[in-house]
Every structure is written in structure tokens, then in C-alpha cells.
Motif scaffolding. Sequence first.
Motif, short mmCIF file in Angstrom:
data_model
loop_
_atom_site.label_atom_id
_atom_site.label_comp_id
_atom_site.label_asym_id
_atom_site.label_seq_id
_atom_site.Cartn_x
_atom_site.Cartn_y
_atom_site.Cartn_z
N LEU A 129 0.83 -1.20 0.00
CA LEU A 129 0.00 0.00 0.00
C LEU A 129 0.87 1.26 0.00
O LEU A 129 0.68 2.18 0.80
CB LEU A 129 -0.94 -0.01 1.21
CG LEU A 129 -1.86 -1.25 1.30
CD1 LEU A 129 -2.61 -1.25 2.62
CD2 LEU A 129 -2.82 -1.29 0.12
N LYS A 186 -2.33 1.39 8.22
CA LYS A 186 -3.31 0.97 7.21
C LYS A 186 -4.29 -0.08 7.73
O LYS A 186 -5.15 -0.56 6.99
CB LYS A 186 -2.57 0.40 5.99
CG LYS A 186 -1.69 1.41 5.25
CD LYS A 186 -2.51 2.49 4.59
CE LYS A 186 -1.63 3.43 3.76
NZ LYS A 186 -2.43 4.48 3.10
N HIS A 197 -5.50 -9.60 3.24
CA HIS A 197 -5.15 -8.53 2.29
C HIS A 197 -4.55 -9.11 1.01
O HIS A 197 -4.83 -8.63 -0.10
CB HIS A 197 -4.18 -7.57 2.97
CG HIS A 197 -3.52 -6.60 2.05
ND1 HIS A 197 -4.23 -5.67 1.30
CD2 HIS A 197 -2.20 -6.39 1.76
CE1 HIS A 197 -3.38 -4.94 0.59
NE2 HIS A 197 -2.15 -5.35 0.86
#
Length: 343
Positions: A129, A186, A197
Motif C-alpha cells: 500500500l 493501514k 489482504h
Amino acid sequence: LTRLKDKHPIIANIIALRADTQLLKTYIMGYLDWAIDGFIYPQFSLQVPTSYRSSARNPNIQNVPKRNVEVRELIRKGILPRVGRQLGEMDFSGIEVAIGCCYHKDPKMISYLTEGGDMHRDAGADIWLLPISEIEKKIRFFIKNQWVFPQFYGSTFHNCSRGLWETSIDLPTTSGEPLKEHMRVKGIKTLNDFTDHLKDCQDKLWHRFRVYKKWKDNQEEIYRKQGFIETFMGFKFTDYMGYNELSNYPVQGTAFHVLLWTYIQINKVRREEEWRTKIPAEVHDSMMFDFHPKEVAHVIKTGKHIAEVETRKAFEWINIPIKIETELAPVGGSWNDLKPYEV
């Protein structure tokens, strides 16, 4: 055991003992047992691996560890050229990825290979990310080897999760922020969070390479209908195969056959021109040379031309450039002393 080695001192001792035993039995004694007057003569076979790659034995010079730096250096330091010569390698850079493109023709992957871009950094940006500029070199290394390539060879997000988390989570980004802190912000704080994820990241990866994914699915359909699959060079796979083998075997086999064809063509020129340079071995995607110093530039130039130009003339289905990278050791230097070399 590696994950538990800090729990009790005996575990670290067991790991060290196993490593030393493998080093002694598999490598050191393997080389010494098969040495004759200081030379080894590995036996290369073309009929053993199901994928049509080559194999070697007595000793297996293709099986020198890469990840264990200590063992790698110890073994490679013992491989020397003939007196007054130089060891070198010509390596087909990323040949399995390139040959894969010849089969699946995925435009996104072809674009990465021919127009620039970095598929590993892009995948890293998805996983951690982060903007691409924050994917530091070590982070990229583990993305490549513990995510992108395993995915290409059939692994899943479940299988990749722990290894990627444990090798990378303590690494810093380019600007110095620890990945652990960044991911916590995050909302990804544990291995389980990371695994969930990665499911989304896997979907993104295969959406990016959806033509490649479709080809993999088609391979299975062809196999179900006719009971075999075939390479561009006419080699058939008729064994029992799963989904992963059906897409991996043709690519691995064909990549090696391109190298083997190149090896044969270079050797023809070597005989015609009566080189003093020898080509004693190959390791799947690279050729080892025992160079006469005065012939280095000519041999490498000839080899690169055959590998990068003549292959595409001989095999019209090669749809992207094939690249060769060369490494050379100094006169008398070992296999461990190879450094990048340009003519």
C-alpha cells in the motif's frame, strides 16, 4: 525450525548441524569423490526431468545453493579455470519470463519486458500500500521471489503469506519508515490481516495479467480434451499433470531448448574457428566458459549475436527480444569471482 530457533538453543544447534552435514555430504564430498587429477566431469542428461530441462550428476554442478551465501561462496571458490584461463558465464536474462510471453502473449507482460516498467515494484505497491517510489530494493527482491514468481508458478496467497510477511515486515521503505509501522496505520497488524489482504492482491495481479491467466486455463482444457500438450519445438507432455505443471513445463522446457540450441551453435563456431576457449558446462539458463584471455571479446560478441539475433531467426515464434548478460572472472579467478562484463 528457523522460526523457532530463538525459543531454545538446541534448535539453533540442530539447524547448524543439518547445514554442516549437507555441506559436507552433498557438496564437499560430492566434488572430492568425483574429482580426477583436479578436474570434475559432471554428467549431463536430457531425459530425466519431466519438464525437458537438463540435469547433472557426479557431481551436480547445477545444484550449488544461491540463498546460503556461505555455502555458495565455499563451493564456487573451488571451481577454477585451467591454468592461465578465465571463467565466465553467459546468462539468458529472464528467459523463462520471455518464453512464457511467447506462449501466452499477454500484452501487459510483454509491455513490461519491452517498454519499461517494473512488474515487481507494481506488485509491491499493491501489497504494501505504497507509491512505487517507496518500494526499496530489498522489498522488491522479496516481492519478486516470494510473491510474483511463486504466483506465476502456481502458488496461492495462503502459501506466500507467511514467508513474505516474515522476510519483509521489518524492512524500511525508501524514505526510512518501517513497513510494520506503515501497515499498522493501514489497519494490517497481524499475519492473519496480511493474509486476508493478499487475497485482494492476488486478484489484482491476475487481473493485470488476465491474458496469461486465460492461457493457463486453456492449457488445462486442451489437456483434458486430447490427453497431452505440446511445445513449440514439438516435444509432448503426456504424463499425469496438474494445473501448475500444464503451464510451467512447456515454458521451462522450451527455455532450456533455446539455450541448448544456442550452446550447439556457439560450439559449431568454436570448432570451425578453432577457439582455444572451451564451453564445459551449462546451468539451465546459463553457459559456463573457460576463456582463453585473448579470445574473450570475440567469443562473447559471437555468443551474444547467436543468442540474441540468430535465435529469433531460427524460431519465428519468439515475439520479444532475448537478452544475454555476461560475467567474467580475472585470469585464474574462481567461479565465485565473476563480475558483470561488457564487450
